[in-house]
Scaffold this motif. Structure first.
Motif, PDB file in Angstrom:
ATOM      1  N   ASP A 266       2.486  15.694  -4.219  1.00  0.00           N
ATOM      2  CA  ASP A 266       1.911  14.431  -3.731  1.00  0.00           C
ATOM      3  C   ASP A 266       2.932  13.569  -2.981  1.00  0.00           C
ATOM      4  N   GLY A 267       4.200  13.766  -3.284  1.00  0.00           N
ATOM      5  CA  GLY A 267       5.256  13.085  -2.532  1.00  0.00           C
ATOM      6  C   GLY A 267       5.499  11.640  -2.906  1.00  0.00           C
TER       7      GLY A 267
ATOM      8  N   PHE B  65      13.192  13.721  -9.301  1.00  0.00           N
ATOM      9  CA  PHE B  65      11.998  14.001  -8.512  1.00  0.00           C
ATOM     10  C   PHE B  65      12.443  14.090  -7.052  1.00  0.00           C
TER      11      PHE B  65
ATOM     12  N   CYS C   1      10.860  13.940  -4.379  1.00  0.00           N
ATOM     13  CA  CYS C   1      10.225  13.031  -3.421  1.00  0.00           C
ATOM     14  C   CYS C   1      10.811  11.630  -3.443  1.00  0.00           C
TER      15      CYS C   1
ATOM     16  N   CYS D 201       7.491  17.964  -8.206  1.00  0.00           N
ATOM     17  CA  CYS D 201       8.741  18.214  -7.491  1.00  0.00           C
ATOM     18  C   CYS D 201       9.951  18.035  -8.383  1.00  0.00           C
TER      19      CYS D 201
ATOM     20  N   GLY E 202       6.057  10.498  -6.428  1.00  0.00           N
ATOM     21  CA  GLY E 202       6.574  10.294  -7.781  1.00  0.00           C
ATOM     22  C   GLY E 202       5.502  10.297  -8.853  1.00  0.00           C
ATOM     23  N   MET E 203       4.270  10.686  -8.529  1.00  0.00           N
ATOM     24  CA  MET E 203       3.160  10.615  -9.487  1.00  0.00           C
ATOM     25  C   MET E 203       2.885  11.941 -10.202  1.00  0.00           C
ATOM     26  N   CYS E 204       3.031  13.051  -9.495  1.00  0.00           N
ATOM     27  CA  CYS E 204       2.522  14.306 -10.062  1.00  0.00           C
ATOM     28  C   CYS E 204       3.561  15.065 -10.875  1.00  0.00           C
TER      29      CYS E 204
ATOM     30  N   MET F 279       7.333  19.837  -2.781  1.00  0.00           N
ATOM     31  CA  MET F 279       6.565  18.638  -3.122  1.00  0.00           C
ATOM     32  C   MET F 279       5.063  18.866  -3.172  1.00  0.00           C
TER      33      MET F 279
HETATM   34 FE1  FES Z   1       4.789  14.639  -6.978  1.00  0.00          FE
HETATM   35 FE2  FES Z   1       7.303  14.266  -6.341  1.00  0.00          FE
HETATM   36  S1  FES Z   1       5.854  15.417  -5.287  1.00  0.00           S
HETATM   37  S2  FES Z   1       6.276  13.587  -8.131  1.00  0.00           S
END
Ligand code: FES
Length: 271
Positions: A215-216, A233, A235, A223, A218-220, A213
């Motif tokens: 950012d954890g 994803f 996260c 993952c 769901g944005m980046c 992961m």
């Molecule tokens: Fe960024 Fe899951 S860690 S979308």
């Protein structure tokens, strides 16, 4: 808020801290994680919640890059800027019969709450803890107290059985144990081979993809992982998935790309 207490060094570059976070502690379940931002504007570090009391959560982290290096400088009484969570889906804890838990390196830490919860449900639990060398093993006392059987493996044989966690898995089965379900958490390469071994030995295995992961939340998209026929994803859809459905080679290839950036960032910090 987010004040640190009981900081302890567990092994070379591995630290345990308790963090004051009553709202998170009230809702956290095994398998869930938090995002720690040590200082304002700092990087977001996903960490599994290893334990909790009414108002604190326990986190264990390894120094692998510049943000975790900074975190390691925090002492009792200091506070993290932000801790967000609990995030991710909880582990599916139930009565399964005999469960095999496999933790590699720092992956032993997120296994601990799963072990506790499975024991509370009445499962017989066999644990395998693996590390490169004996002095890198963490949480051995907790694991030996809670597990019905514990196998330690080290790459160099300095503690326990010489070999990999997959050798431990084969030993458990050749000793006559019938495994109903397994969990493996650790480096991605370890989880790939633990999955392969579980398939050969004939039992289902769950893996936790929290090591991938960024950012954890769901944005980046960092993952993302192919599971079965769909893109997930880790996260928000995970972090746990059935090991046999994960496209391991694709995942390992992408993780290799991050390594270069992480190394550059650490070098930059040293200048
Ligand atoms: Fe960024 Fe899951 S860690 S979308």
């Amino acid at each position: 808020m987010f004040e640190i207490s009981e900081k302890k060094k567990l092994a070379q570059d591995v630290y345990s801290v308790w963090v004051e976070a009553p709202k998170i502690a009230a809702h956290a379940q095994p398998g869930q994680f938090v995002i720690v931002i040590a200082e304002e504007e700092g990087e977001r570090i996903p960490l599994t919640i290893v334990d909790k009391t009414e108002d604190k959560i326990r986190l264990i982290f390894q120094v692998v890059g510049k943000s975790t290096k900074k975190m390691a400088t925090f002492e009792n009484g200091d506070s993290f800027a932000h801790v967000v969570g609990p995030l991710g889906n909880p582990s599916e804890i139930d009565y399964y019969g005999t469960v095999l838990l496999i933790g590699g390196g720092i992956g032993v830490a997120p296994i601990l709450p799963i072990l506790k919860a499975l024991k509370e449900k009445g499962n017989r639990v066999i644990s395998i803890m693996g590390a490169r060398t004996g002095d890198l093993l963490i949480l051995e006392d907790e694991f030996s107290q809670l597990s019905d059987k514990l196998i330690v493996t080290t790459d160099d044989g300095s503690k326990g059985m010489k070999g990999l966690v997959t050798d431990g898995m084969k030993k458990v089965v050749s000793d006559g144990e019938k495994i109903d379900k397994a969990w493996a958490i650790g480096p991605v390469i370890m989880m790939k081979f633990a999955t392969k071994t579980a398939q050969e030995l004939g039992f289902p295995i769950i893996v936790s993809l929290n090591p991938i992961m960024v950012d954890g939340t769901g944005m980046c998209g960092g993952c993302r992982v192919t599971v079965g026929d769909s893109v997930k994803f880790a996260c928000v859809d995970g972090p746990e998935f059935e090991g046999e459905l994960v496209e391991w080679d694709e995942l390992l290839k992408r993780l290799g790309q991050y390594k270069v950036e992480e190394k550059e960032s650490l070098e930059e910090k040293k200048k």
